[in-house]
Design an enzyme around this catalytic site. Sequence first.
Site, mmCIF file in Angstrom:
data_model
loop_
_atom_site.group_PDB
_atom_site.id
_atom_site.type_symbol
_atom_site.label_atom_id
_atom_site.label_comp_id
_atom_site.label_asym_id
_atom_site.label_seq_id
_atom_site.Cartn_x
_atom_site.Cartn_y
_atom_site.Cartn_z
ATOM 1 C CD GLU A 1 -2.849 -1.060 2.381
ATOM 2 O OE1 GLU A 1 -2.605 -0.430 3.345
ATOM 3 O OE2 GLU A 1 -3.810 -1.895 2.386
ATOM 4 C CG ASN B 1 -0.582 -7.046 -1.339
ATOM 5 O OD1 ASN B 1 -1.243 -7.655 -2.226
ATOM 6 N ND2 ASN B 1 -1.121 -6.904 -0.364
ATOM 7 C CG HIS C 1 -9.956 -5.364 0.193
ATOM 8 N ND1 HIS C 1 -10.277 -6.509 0.956
ATOM 9 C CD2 HIS C 1 -8.442 -5.189 0.478
ATOM 10 C CE1 HIS C 1 -9.134 -7.022 1.535
ATOM 11 N NE2 HIS C 1 -8.165 -6.335 1.216
ATOM 12 C CD GLU D 1 -4.699 -7.965 1.710
ATOM 13 O OE1 GLU D 1 -5.508 -6.908 2.023
ATOM 14 O OE2 GLU D 1 -3.384 -7.655 1.776
ATOM 15 C CG ASP E 1 -12.862 -8.420 1.272
ATOM 16 O OD1 ASP E 1 -12.708 -7.720 0.391
ATOM 17 O OD2 ASP E 1 -12.476 -8.396 2.367
HETATM 18 C C1 XIL Z 1 -6.684 -6.239 8.063
HETATM 19 C C2 XIL Z 1 -7.082 -7.304 8.791
HETATM 20 O O1 XIL Z 1 -7.754 -8.010 8.250
HETATM 21 C C3 XIL Z 1 -7.596 -6.730 10.174
HETATM 22 O O2 XIL Z 1 -7.738 -7.801 11.089
HETATM 23 C C4 XIL Z 1 -6.725 -5.764 10.755
HETATM 24 O O3 XIL Z 1 -7.352 -5.006 11.902
HETATM 25 C C5 XIL Z 1 -6.362 -4.496 9.755
HETATM 26 O O4 XIL Z 1 -5.644 -5.195 8.631
HETATM 27 N N1 XIL Z 1 -5.174 -4.478 3.370
HETATM 28 C C6 XIL Z 1 -4.062 -5.430 3.965
HETATM 29 C C7 XIL Z 1 -4.512 -6.443 5.152
HETATM 30 O O5 XIL Z 1 -2.974 -5.468 3.431
HETATM 31 O O6 XIL Z 1 -3.115 -6.573 6.039
HETATM 32 C C8 XIL Z 1 -5.743 -5.632 5.878
HETATM 33 O O7 XIL Z 1 -5.893 -6.596 6.831
HETATM 34 C C9 XIL Z 1 -6.694 -5.375 5.140
HETATM 35 C C10 XIL Z 1 -6.232 -4.138 3.902
#
Ligand code: XIL
Length: 300
Positions: free
Chosen positions: A127, A169, A206, A235, A237
């Site tokens: 990020e 990422n 996401h 990741e 969802d």
């Molecule tokens: C999130 C986790 O799912 C949570 O449990 C935590 O509180 C915050 O981080 N991007 C990422 C992940 O790269 O590491 C994040 O995970 C979600 C967004």
Amino acid sequence: ESTLGAAAAQSGRYFGTAIASGRLGDSQYTTIANREFNMVTAENEMKMDATEPNPGQFNFSGGDRVYNWAVQNGKRVRGHTLAWHSQQPNWMRPMEGSSLRQAMINHINGVMGHYKGKIYAWDVVNEAFADGNSGGRRDSNLQRTGNDWIEVAFRTARAADPAAKLCYNDYNIDNWSWAKTQGVYNMVRDFKARGVPIDCVGLQSHFNSNSPYNSNYRTTIQSFAALGVDVQITELDIQGGSATTYANVVNDCLAVPRCTGITVWGVRDSDSWLGAGAAPLLFDSNGNKKPAYTAVLNAL
Ligand code: XIL
């Protein structure tokens, strides 16, 4: 095939999930996770705050719990994540300049050294690009150490564990028309041109109403792959859990040979960082397969 992992393996890909160490005592959770997935990402346990709570003092208790559960159950592990503006330990947050740069290097060496030879791919940098229309870097303490911090992180990572694939990422780099996507694309192109070691790009993916799935996702995956890196969906969802959208994501990955795997960010809706009400995952809060599950399985 009857599970996500086995179905993905038919084309040489993996299907993974995020695992939270605190849920490993929940037998419904572990039963589903063990049955369906063949790649594991620690949801929080390998992050900077978890692994280096004090400077130079590393703690791998949570990370090892997730790692050991995965490997004892025959799964591979993605490492997440080594350099990030978020979830830094308190001691690192106020740091700046050359001392922060050195702390980042020491952190990469410490964590990658512990897991040397054991990790499929590391999210080396997470990020680092700004939201919005600039296409540039996100402001952070790491960015203020100098624009070369990302390539330093990747060069350090390559030396620390030459066996791991090294990934950049990020979220909101799924839509090819977005400036943030182009910013990351230009960085990866530059890294490949200059020989900075990078092997993969992680699309967090996401998806929600503010950053919805777009049909140009396949173009994004193809374009990154054409630079000579693997692409992983890291990741996934989808708020609301649309079966159609899940199938589109799988089909887009399968259309690109260098899209090597998909990870969903949790097992059941009740495990999601977005809350169960977002219903973004493949299993409902009772552990039942959702329509999105069937859509994914059929698409794989
Ligand atoms: C999130 C986790 O799912 C949570 O449990 C935590 O509180 C915050 O981080 N991007 C990422 C992940 O790269 O590491 C994040 O995970 C979600 C967004």
